[in-house]
Design an enzyme around this catalytic site. Structure first.
Site, PDB file in Angstrom:
ATOM      1  CG  ASP A 229      53.405  21.689  15.454  1.00  0.00           C
ATOM      2  OD1 ASP A 229      53.950  22.822  15.902  1.00  0.00           O
ATOM      3  OD2 ASP A 229      52.239  21.434  15.832  1.00  0.00           O
ATOM      4  CB  ILE A 230      53.157  16.575  17.657  1.00  0.00           C
ATOM      5  CG1 ILE A 230      54.045  16.381  17.029  1.00  0.00           C
ATOM      6  CG2 ILE A 230      51.872  15.869  18.621  1.00  0.00           C
ATOM      7  CD1 ILE A 230      54.775  15.339  18.605  1.00  0.00           C
ATOM      8  CD  GLU A 272      54.794  21.925  19.858  1.00  0.00           C
ATOM      9  OE1 GLU A 272      53.430  23.280  19.743  1.00  0.00           O
ATOM     10  OE2 GLU A 272      55.931  22.408  20.849  1.00  0.00           O
TER      11      GLU A 272
END
Length: 400
Positions: A229-230, A272
């Site tokens: 996950d960004i 994301e």
């Protein structure tokens, strides 16, 4: 196909040429067997009893222009010459017997024979001259019809094959489109759901009966699930716009594909988040792979446009399948993905730019109905992590 069509056309032309030659030869043979062409009178029995004037009888009394010499009991006979009228032939209008068209020298005058019987008895050779070419032409036409049918069937089969191949290619293209994320070009969630079953069956076969055979866990037989996950993706969208956010997702996806093998699954999981399935590796490599992903994303410089670049970080959660080698069938693949998501959540809530991994242990038995939540995970799994360093935190803050 063109060569085959030309060959069939050539064979057909040869057959037709042979038939014409056969017909021509039979006609020549028939013509040479005829002796002294003469006219033939129509049988008098077929004429009315009344006298027909010579001017009217002449055009209708001729039914052939030539008659062959025939033999009857070794003696030749021939048809009487046609006359313009019955009177000029020396016969009276009332004489039916004298008007017989067949004149046999050895037969006394006045004795008439059946015209049809004589024709059937003495014309078989002449009929064969004309019947043989007709039979040959029939055989040729039958062969031409078969060749044309074969050619038509071959072309139809070829058209069907081409259409089938086109449909198969179109189906593959549609299937590929349904399995691929349009933004990043990576595989999507549907692809994993359809393809993972084969890998699970292979892993299960490796671990079936492991305890009964008293063997060690197989090497490089595991699946590792990593969810990435960004960090702080929403501020990137709010600050630089959604186009910049799309560029971040695309470049992170490209970076992930360079970190893993071609036969590993790199998937855009949603938003994301990305899912990586490292296939058939050793379960002890899970922490190294998680750190490899974290460090690679931390080292990236995302190009928003020609003048601006930013730095980003990511958090990683990981879990292996099977979750425990001692109880390989206790935790399903869906539960393993859920455990990786739980590890990701713990990494996000701790400090970000880090990774957490959950892995079963032989010393930690799994209950029949395990409770997969954060309060119970430590009872069934060994938890590993890498805290966020001060340097990484400073870089992240400077980039934003």
């Amino acid at each position: 196909m063109v060569r085959r069509s030309r060959q069939l056309t050539l064979n057909t032309a040869k057959c037709v040429a042979c038939s014409l030659m056969l017909l021509l030869s039979s006609q020549v043979a028939a013509s040479t067997s005829l002796a002294q062409p003469q006219s033939m009178l129509m049988p008098h029995a077929l004429m009315p009893n009344a006298f027909i004037a010579s001017a009217l009888a002449a055009p209708y009394s001729m039914v052939a222009t030539a008659s062959p010499k025939l033999e009857l009991n070794g003696r030749q006979f021939q048809f009487a010459p046609a006359q313009s009228s019955m009177a000029s032939a020396g016969h009276s209008p009332n004489s039916r017997a004298a008007a017989s068209p067949l004149h046999v020298p050895s037969r006394p005058p006045g004795i008439a024979s059946s015209w049809l019987v004589e024709l059937k008895a003495h014309y078989p050779n002449l009929l064969l001259h004309y019947l043989a070419p007709l039979i040959a032409i029939a055989f040729v036409m039958q062969r031409v019809y078969r060749q044309a049918s074969t050619l038509s069937r071959t072309r139809l089969e070829q058209a069907i094959d081409e259409r089938t191949q086109a449909l198969q290619l179109e189906n593959l293209r549609l299937q590929e489109m349904s399995h691929r994320d349009p933004l990043t070009g990576l595989k999507n969630r549907r692809f994993v759901e359809e393809m993972i079953a084969q890998d699970l069956n292979r892993v299960d076969r490796c671990y079936d009966g492991l305890l009964l055979r008293n063997e060690q866990a197989p090497s490089k037989a595991d699946l590792l699930a990593l969810i990435i996950d960004i960090d702080h993706f929403k501020p990137i969208n709010d600050t630089y716009g959604h186009l910049a956010g799309d560029r971040v997702l695309s470049q992170v996806g490209q970076q992930l594909t360079t970190l893993f093998r071609n036969y590993d699954y790199v998937v855009r999981w949603g938003g994301e988040e990305f899912l990586v399935v490292a296939r058939f590796v050793d379960r002890q490599e899970i922490n190294q792979l998680a750190e490899k992903v974290r460090h690679a994303i931390e080292s990236m410089e995302i190009e928003l446009d020609a003048k601006r670049t930013i730095k980003i970080t990511a958090s990683v959660g990981a879990a292996p399948y099977p979750f425990s080698t001692a109880q390989a069938d206790m935790i399903s693949w869906e539960q393993v993905v859920h455990l990786a998501d739980m590890a990701l959540y713990q990494a996000k809530t701790s400090s970000r730019n880090t990774w957490f991994s959950y892995m079963g242990s032989d010393q930690l038995p799994i209950p029949d109905d395990p409770q997969l939540d954060h309060t119970e995970i430590h009872r069934i799994a060994k938890v590993s992590s890498k805290p966020l360093s001060r340097q990484s935190l400073d870089l992240r803050r400077a980039s934003l």
